[in-house]
Design a protein around this motif. Structure first.
Motif, PDB file in Angstrom:
ATOM      1  N   CYS A   1      -5.952  -1.955  -1.323  1.00 28.72           N
ATOM      2  CA  CYS A   1      -5.070  -2.380  -0.219  1.00 28.72           C
ATOM      3  C   CYS A   1      -5.709  -2.062   1.135  1.00 28.72           C
ATOM      4  O   CYS A   1      -5.660  -2.882   2.053  1.00 28.72           O
TER       5      CYS A   1
ATOM      6  N   GLN B   1       0.831  -1.200   0.000  1.00 28.24           N
ATOM      7  CA  GLN B   1       0.000   0.000   0.000  1.00 28.24           C
ATOM      8  C   GLN B   1       0.871   1.259   0.000  1.00 28.24           C
ATOM      9  O   GLN B   1       0.614   2.198  -0.765  1.00 28.24           O
TER      10      GLN B   1
ATOM     11  N   PHE C   1      -5.997   1.196  -6.522  1.00 28.00           N
ATOM     12  CA  PHE C   1      -5.239   0.088  -5.942  1.00 28.00           C
ATOM     13  C   PHE C   1      -4.905   0.353  -4.469  1.00 28.00           C
ATOM     14  O   PHE C   1      -4.960  -0.568  -3.650  1.00 28.00           O
TER      15      PHE C   1
ATOM     16  N   SER D   1       2.560   1.646  -3.390  1.00 25.45           N
ATOM     17  CA  SER D   1       1.560   2.048  -4.384  1.00 25.45           C
ATOM     18  C   SER D   1       1.163   3.503  -4.209  1.00 25.45           C
ATOM     19  O   SER D   1       0.935   4.223  -5.193  1.00 25.45           O
TER      20      SER D   1
ATOM     21  N   ARG E   1       3.992   5.537  -5.635  1.00 24.19           N
ATOM     22  CA  ARG E   1       4.027   5.425  -7.104  1.00 24.19           C
ATOM     23  C   ARG E   1       2.932   6.257  -7.758  1.00 24.19           C
ATOM     24  O   ARG E   1       3.147   6.851  -8.807  1.00 24.19           O
ATOM     25  N   SER E   2       1.753   6.262  -7.136  1.00 21.11           N
ATOM     26  CA  SER E   2       0.641   7.028  -7.704  1.00 21.11           C
ATOM     27  C   SER E   2       0.768   8.521  -7.394  1.00 21.11           C
ATOM     28  O   SER E   2       0.128   9.338  -8.054  1.00 21.11           O
TER      29      SER E   2
END
Length: 146
Positions: free
Chosen positions: A62, A28, A58, A31, A34-35
């Motif tokens: 999570c 999580q 995503f 992610s 990354r986002s």
């Protein structure tokens, strides 16, 4: 000090479920970075980003896995510990606790990937294992009382 033959299996199950939850958290966090979508201003500032109204799909998935674990794992852990405390057999504990742990790992994978009907099947399988632990506790208590 009392001896509980299935205690080590309970502890291994607890550790395996803790590792799974920790991995989910790390996924999580990665992610989220990354986002580059952060709800909280302090998190956004850490990443030199602007806060947003919603996280990526995503990251939300999570969070749903985490929430599902928080809702379900305590019941398993209480049942498993109860089985240990009534002097449950290690072989039975290995089969039941091990099955539950494997099911929860698989459930997390299919949940993160959005795979139905597998998510529902694995959830129901985990509940079935919990009911088998309930039955094992009842049988053990009948054996003790008899």
């Amino acid at each position: 000090m009392p001896y509980y033959p299935a205690l080590s299996i309970f502890v291994l199950s607890l550790l395996a479920l803790f590792v799974k939850a920790s991995i989910t958290s790390v996924i999580q966090i990665i992610s989220r970075f990354r986002s580059r979508r952060f709800l909280l201003p302090e998190d956004a500032a850490l990443a030199r980003a602007t806060p947003v109204a919603s996280e990526s799909a995503f990251v939300q998935r999570c969070a749903n896995v985490w929430r599902n674990d928080v809702e379900n794992l305590p019941f398993f852990l209480m049942l498993a510990l109860s089985y240990v405390l009534v002097g449950g057999e290690p072989d039975t504990a290995s089969r039941l606790f091990g099955s539950y742990v494997l099911i929860r790992y698989a459930h997390t994978i299919v949940y993160l990937r959005g795979l139905q009907p597998w998510r529902a099947i694995l959830y129901l399988s985990g509940m079935a294992v919990c009911w088998m632990i309930v039955a094992a506790i009842v049988f053990r208590m009948i054996k003790i009382a008899g």
